[in-house]
Scaffold this motif. Sequence first.
Motif, mmCIF file in Angstrom:
data_model
loop_
_atom_site.group_PDB
_atom_site.id
_atom_site.type_symbol
_atom_site.label_atom_id
_atom_site.label_comp_id
_atom_site.label_asym_id
_atom_site.label_seq_id
_atom_site.Cartn_x
_atom_site.Cartn_y
_atom_site.Cartn_z
ATOM 1 N N MET A 48 1.530 -7.720 1.812
ATOM 2 C CA MET A 48 1.361 -6.483 2.572
ATOM 3 C C MET A 48 0.481 -5.501 1.798
ATOM 4 S SD MET A 48 1.789 -4.983 5.292
ATOM 5 C CE MET A 48 3.149 -5.024 6.381
ATOM 6 N N VAL A 49 0.647 -5.462 0.496
ATOM 7 C CA VAL A 49 -0.196 -4.579 -0.327
ATOM 8 C C VAL A 49 -1.656 -5.022 -0.225
ATOM 9 C CG1 VAL A 49 -0.690 -3.877 -2.704
ATOM 10 C CG2 VAL A 49 1.670 -3.917 -1.878
ATOM 11 N N ALA A 50 -1.876 -6.345 -0.290
ATOM 12 C CA ALA A 50 -3.249 -6.863 -0.175
ATOM 13 C C ALA A 50 -3.816 -6.548 1.207
ATOM 14 C CB ALA A 50 -3.256 -8.363 -0.435
ATOM 15 N N PHE A 51 -2.997 -6.670 2.253
ATOM 16 C CA PHE A 51 -3.469 -6.359 3.602
ATOM 17 C C PHE A 51 -3.796 -4.880 3.745
ATOM 18 C CE2 PHE A 51 -2.488 -4.952 7.952
ATOM 19 C CZ PHE A 51 -3.472 -5.650 8.641
ATOM 20 N N MET A 52 -2.963 -4.029 3.188
ATOM 21 C CA MET A 52 -3.204 -2.593 3.307
ATOM 22 C C MET A 52 -4.436 -2.152 2.525
ATOM 23 S SD MET A 52 -1.158 -1.526 5.496
ATOM 24 C CE MET A 52 -1.357 0.229 5.411
ATOM 25 N N LEU A 60 -6.017 0.645 10.150
ATOM 26 C CA LEU A 60 -4.747 0.807 10.853
ATOM 27 C C LEU A 60 -3.876 1.889 10.210
ATOM 28 C CD1 LEU A 60 -3.834 -2.901 11.662
ATOM 29 C CD2 LEU A 60 -4.726 -1.171 13.225
ATOM 30 N N ASP A 61 -4.015 2.095 8.903
ATOM 31 C CA ASP A 61 -3.264 3.155 8.230
ATOM 32 C C ASP A 61 -3.772 4.525 8.679
ATOM 33 O OD1 ASP A 61 -1.314 4.132 6.510
ATOM 34 O OD2 ASP A 61 -2.741 4.311 4.840
ATOM 35 N N ARG A 62 -5.079 4.651 8.898
ATOM 36 C CA ARG A 62 -5.647 5.928 9.360
ATOM 37 C C ARG A 62 -5.418 6.155 10.844
ATOM 38 N NH1 ARG A 62 -10.529 4.474 6.063
ATOM 39 N NH2 ARG A 62 -11.094 3.440 7.983
ATOM 40 N N ALA A 67 -2.385 0.926 15.292
ATOM 41 C CA ALA A 67 -1.494 -0.009 14.604
ATOM 42 C C ALA A 67 -0.288 -0.338 15.481
ATOM 43 C CB ALA A 67 -1.034 0.580 13.278
ATOM 44 N N LEU A 68 0.271 0.679 16.124
ATOM 45 C CA LEU A 68 1.399 0.444 17.022
ATOM 46 C C LEU A 68 0.974 -0.415 18.214
ATOM 47 C CD1 LEU A 68 4.365 1.026 17.691
ATOM 48 C CD2 LEU A 68 3.571 3.046 18.942
ATOM 49 N N THR A 69 -0.211 -0.153 18.763
ATOM 50 C CA THR A 69 -0.720 -0.935 19.885
ATOM 51 C C THR A 69 -0.913 -2.401 19.485
ATOM 52 O OG1 THR A 69 -1.868 1.029 20.714
ATOM 53 C CG2 THR A 69 -2.580 -1.090 21.577
#
Length: 176
Positions: A48-52, A60-62, A67-69
């Motif tokens: 998850m860290v690598a994906f983020m 998706l973080d911004r 991200a929810l969609t």
Amino acid sequence: MVEALIPKETGVGFRMTKEEPPSTSKDLQELQKKLSLLVESIQNNSKMVAFMKSPVGQYLDRHPFMALTVLVFVVMSAIPVGFFLLIVVLTSLAAFVGVILLEGLVISVGGLSLLCVLCGLSFVSLAMSGTIIVSYVVVSSLVNYWFPPRPLTQQNSSGDCQLAMKSADLEGLYQE
């Protein structure tokens, strides 16, 4: 206003109030702790860290709505995609079994057809060889009937019959 919707008991019964029993708040606090531990374990996961850290994760973080969609789409599409893959596997399996059965049927029908053709050819070859043998016997009998063999002449002293016949024929030609 909430109390107006809740029916009130009169007499010996109980009366519902706005206050929640203390056990419910403890259950909610326990659930909140479990959820926070779950979120923390997901955020600390190396994948998850690598994906983020990737561009897609940062996007998706911004954009939390996006991200929810995406999350809702992935979750909702899992069942139809699963059914589709199941149908593909079952169809492939059915086609494989069908091809084997169809191939077996074609080989069986072809084998029986070949057997029938070979039996027919054996009868035809028997009939043709019988006809050829009968023809040979008839023709040789007719040739022997029409052109009988010459009777043998007397043997001369040398014992060679053919030579005696030729020499007798040659003498007859010279005398004329």
